[in-house]
Scaffold this active site. Structure first.
Site, PDB file in Angstrom:
ATOM      1  N   GLY A 117       0.296   4.177   1.107  1.00 49.18           N
ATOM      2  CA  GLY A 117       1.104   4.928   2.443  1.00 49.18           C
ATOM      3  C   GLY A 117       1.656   4.589   3.268  1.00 49.18           C
ATOM      4  O   GLY A 117       3.074   4.818   4.059  1.00 49.18           O
ATOM      5  N   ASP A 123      14.427  -4.824  -9.512  1.00 55.10           N
ATOM      6  CA  ASP A 123      12.896  -4.846  -9.396  1.00 55.10           C
ATOM      7  C   ASP A 123      12.123  -3.725  -9.090  1.00 55.10           C
ATOM      8  O   ASP A 123      13.103  -3.183  -7.610  1.00 55.10           O
ATOM      9  CB  ASP A 123      12.185  -5.919  -8.010  1.00 55.10           C
ATOM     10  CG  ASP A 123      11.013  -5.982  -7.660  1.00 55.10           C
ATOM     11  OD1 ASP A 123      10.246  -4.932  -8.175  1.00 55.10           O
ATOM     12  OD2 ASP A 123      10.144  -7.031  -6.624  1.00 55.10           O
ATOM     13  N   ASN A 153       3.714   1.901   2.661  1.00 56.39           N
ATOM     14  CA  ASN A 153       5.047   2.345   2.134  1.00 56.39           C
ATOM     15  C   ASN A 153       6.332   2.567   2.824  1.00 56.39           C
ATOM     16  O   ASN A 153       6.999   2.740   2.537  1.00 56.39           O
ATOM     17  CB  ASN A 153       5.284   1.814   0.979  1.00 56.39           C
ATOM     18  CG  ASN A 153       4.971   0.267   0.099  1.00 56.39           C
ATOM     19  OD1 ASN A 153       4.754  -0.658   1.139  1.00 56.39           O
ATOM     20  ND2 ASN A 153       4.518   0.330  -1.507  1.00 56.39           N
ATOM     21  N   ASP A 197       8.212   5.042  -3.651  1.00 53.42           N
ATOM     22  CA  ASP A 197       7.624   5.535  -2.489  1.00 53.42           C
ATOM     23  C   ASP A 197       9.354   5.190  -1.718  1.00 53.42           C
ATOM     24  O   ASP A 197       8.566   6.038  -0.855  1.00 53.42           O
ATOM     25  CB  ASP A 197       6.676   4.061  -2.164  1.00 53.42           C
ATOM     26  CG  ASP A 197       4.548   3.994  -2.566  1.00 53.42           C
ATOM     27  OD1 ASP A 197       4.989   4.766  -3.059  1.00 53.42           O
ATOM     28  OD2 ASP A 197       4.829   2.301  -2.876  1.00 53.42           O
ATOM     29  N   GLY A 221       0.835  -0.891  -0.788  1.00 54.37           N
ATOM     30  CA  GLY A 221      -0.060   0.245   0.208  1.00 54.37           C
ATOM     31  C   GLY A 221       1.221   1.314   0.042  1.00 54.37           C
ATOM     32  O   GLY A 221       2.021   1.369   0.377  1.00 54.37           O
ATOM     33  N   ARG A 277      16.925  -4.708  -4.665  1.00 53.58           N
ATOM     34  CA  ARG A 277      16.588  -5.913  -4.050  1.00 53.58           C
ATOM     35  C   ARG A 277      14.996  -6.183  -4.416  1.00 53.58           C
ATOM     36  O   ARG A 277      14.763  -5.490  -4.996  1.00 53.58           O
ATOM     37  CB  ARG A 277      16.523  -5.563  -2.892  1.00 53.58           C
ATOM     38  CG  ARG A 277      18.005  -5.980  -2.027  1.00 53.58           C
ATOM     39  CD  ARG A 277      18.109  -4.969  -0.473  1.00 53.58           C
ATOM     40  NE  ARG A 277      17.615  -3.977  -0.459  1.00 53.58           N
ATOM     41  CZ  ARG A 277      18.798  -2.715  -0.558  1.00 53.58           C
ATOM     42  NH1 ARG A 277      19.911  -3.340  -0.370  1.00 53.58           N
ATOM     43  NH2 ARG A 277      18.178  -2.136   0.213  1.00 53.58           N
TER      44      ARG A 277
HETATM   45  P1  ATP Z   1       6.634   2.563  -8.404  1.00 52.09           P
HETATM   46  O1  ATP Z   1       5.305   2.728  -8.955  1.00 52.09           O
HETATM   47  O2  ATP Z   1       7.706   1.511  -9.217  1.00 52.09           O
HETATM   48  O3  ATP Z   1       6.423   2.662  -6.996  1.00 52.09           O
HETATM   49  P2  ATP Z   1       7.541   5.428  -9.434  1.00 52.09           P
HETATM   50  O4  ATP Z   1       7.179   5.110 -11.033  1.00 52.09           O
HETATM   51  O5  ATP Z   1       6.230   5.529  -8.642  1.00 52.09           O
HETATM   52  O6  ATP Z   1       7.765   4.352  -8.899  1.00 52.09           O
HETATM   53  P3  ATP Z   1      10.525   6.091 -10.366  1.00 52.09           P
HETATM   54  O7  ATP Z   1      10.180   7.810 -11.176  1.00 52.09           O
HETATM   55  O8  ATP Z   1      10.078   4.865 -11.780  1.00 52.09           O
HETATM   56  O9  ATP Z   1       8.512   6.292  -9.237  1.00 52.09           O
HETATM   57  O10 ATP Z   1      11.123   5.724  -9.531  1.00 52.09           O
HETATM   58  C1  ATP Z   1      11.665   6.898  -8.740  1.00 52.09           C
HETATM   59  C2  ATP Z   1      12.880   6.734  -8.330  1.00 52.09           C
HETATM   60  O11 ATP Z   1      13.582   5.066  -7.513  1.00 52.09           O
HETATM   61  C3  ATP Z   1      13.334   7.362  -9.130  1.00 52.09           C
HETATM   62  O12 ATP Z   1      13.423   8.954  -8.856  1.00 52.09           O
HETATM   63  C4  ATP Z   1      14.980   7.062  -9.231  1.00 52.09           C
HETATM   64  O13 ATP Z   1      15.803   7.835  -8.318  1.00 52.09           O
HETATM   65  C5  ATP Z   1      14.739   5.712  -8.703  1.00 52.09           C
HETATM   66  N1  ATP Z   1      14.457   4.786  -9.561  1.00 52.09           N
HETATM   67  C6  ATP Z   1      13.668   3.716 -10.849  1.00 52.09           C
HETATM   68  N2  ATP Z   1      14.214   2.936 -11.055  1.00 52.09           N
HETATM   69  C7  ATP Z   1      15.387   3.379 -10.944  1.00 52.09           C
HETATM   70  C8  ATP Z   1      16.694   2.567 -11.696  1.00 52.09           C
HETATM   71  N3  ATP Z   1      16.770   1.441 -12.824  1.00 52.09           N
HETATM   72  N4  ATP Z   1      18.191   2.452 -11.229  1.00 52.09           N
HETATM   73  C9  ATP Z   1      18.190   3.954 -10.914  1.00 52.09           C
HETATM   74  N5  ATP Z   1      17.323   4.450  -9.892  1.00 52.09           N
HETATM   75  C10 ATP Z   1      16.402   3.680 -10.052  1.00 52.09           C
END
Ligand code: ATP
Length: 302
Positions: free
Chosen positions: A48, A253, A50, A259, A46, A292
């Site tokens: 929030g 992953d 997380n 979050d 969830g 991880r």
């Molecule tokens: P999710 O829905 O999977 O939680 P999101 O779409 O809300 O993700 P993203 O913009 O994909 O958010 O990722 C959030 C942050 O995580 C990015 O600003 C970056 O710092 C880190 N991040 C995500 N993917 C990667 C990656 N492949 N390598 C390095 N950092 C990453």
């Protein structure tokens, strides 16, 4: 400074909790068919929860305002909050199912996900009002969109009334959120697709992202921080913009990366009041989490 050291905050997270029910399958059963699946795992999630867990693991005192059901999943969620040192006084038991997410993962790691919001859909503006004394002690209010929009609005209004900064993560993207409602938001933290839906503008390159974010500044948001996956995050504010790159990592992953970013950003901002430093901390913490498997299980402790 870990969870046992001096604590930061408090931070109020007003939002959702879910229990992920992850079935590892060879294939989906057809209609009327029963098939055996090789493995199953349960995890707390969830948006929030997380964000609250990430913030707590980094040393924030966290007040969680949420609803759980009256089932075993509620016990699991409450135990998880307690294990992470999160204040559960405003985690309300409800005569309903807890929020659950049955997830099916096939041998190629493709996910099919169902979301049953359960008790999360029953978190009301009155619940936010009941938490007022606890929220009034907080230095930041953190919100997402997995609870009813009227409850999110009530929390934004409470933040404005109490003079407490509000961070809104407009996720999952909702066509019902109007940008005119965002004037009480200090930090808006969308990813690219959420920014696109919110503004109706393209986000094909960084220039597009900046232009769309500026529309949100005009709507009254103070700082827009767009997360960009492996590229990091773009901070757009009245004085300009800054791209903060994420460290390069071997991603395993990425679920829950957004979050992780928010939980860390919130903690770091409350600790330092330095937005650029908090974004740098958030990108580094989220990048580490994608190395991880899992969501909360991938969040490091300080
Ligand atoms: P999710 O829905 O999977 O939680 P999101 O779409 O809300 O993700 P993203 O913009 O994909 O958010 O990722 C959030 C942050 O995580 C990015 O600003 C970056 O710092 C880190 N991040 C995500 N993917 C990667 C990656 N492949 N390598 C390095 N950092 C990453």
């Amino acid at each position: 400074m870990g969870a046992d050291g001096p604590r930061v905050g408090p931070i109020a997270v007003i939002g959702s909790n879910m229990v992920d029910l992850i079935s590892y399958i060879h294939r989906m059963p057809g209609e009327g068919e029963t098939v055996e699946a090789p493995d199953f795992r349960m995890g707390c999630g969830g948006k929030g929860a997380n964000q609250a867990v990430a913030a707590a693991r980094l040393g924030s005192e966290v007040v969680m305002v949420t609803r759980v059901g009256d089932d075993v999943f509620a016990d699991t969620t409450l135990r998880n909050f307690a294990d992470n040192g999160i204040d559960t006084e405003h985690v309300l038991r409800t005569r309903a199912s807890s929020g659950v997410a049955p997830i099916f993962v096939d041998p190629e790691s493709r996910n099919s996900i169902l979301i049953i919001k359960g008790a999360n859909a029953l978190l009301t503006p009155q619940d936010v009002e009941a938490a007022r004394p606890a929220v009034a002690r907080c230095e930041l209010i953190v919100l997402q969109l997995e609870i009813p929009l009227e409850t999110v609005r009530a929390a934004m209004d409470l933040g404005r009334e109490l003079g407490i900064p509000v961070l809104l993560n407009p996720a999952p993207a909702s066509p019902d959120l109007d940008i005119a409602q965002l004037r009480s938001v200090d930090f808006l933290v969308p990813n690219e697709s959420e920014l696109e839906l919110l503004t109706g503008m393209p986000v094909d390159d960084l220039e597009d992202v900046r232009r769309a974010a500026e529309v949100l500044l005009e709507a009254g948001v103070h700082d827009v921080i767009v997360t960009l996956g492996a590229r990091g995050a773009l901070w757009v504010h009245e004085g300009g913009q800054e791209l903060i790159e994420a460290p390069r990592v071997q991603a395993v992953d990425t679920t829950g990366a957004g979050d992780a970013f928010i939980g860390c950003f919130a903690t770091s901002w409350v600790r330092t009041r330095d937005i650029a430093a908090a974004i740098r901390a958030g990108t580094a913490y989220a990048a580490d989490s994608v190395t991880r498997q899992g969501t909360q299980s991938s969040y490091a402790r300080a």
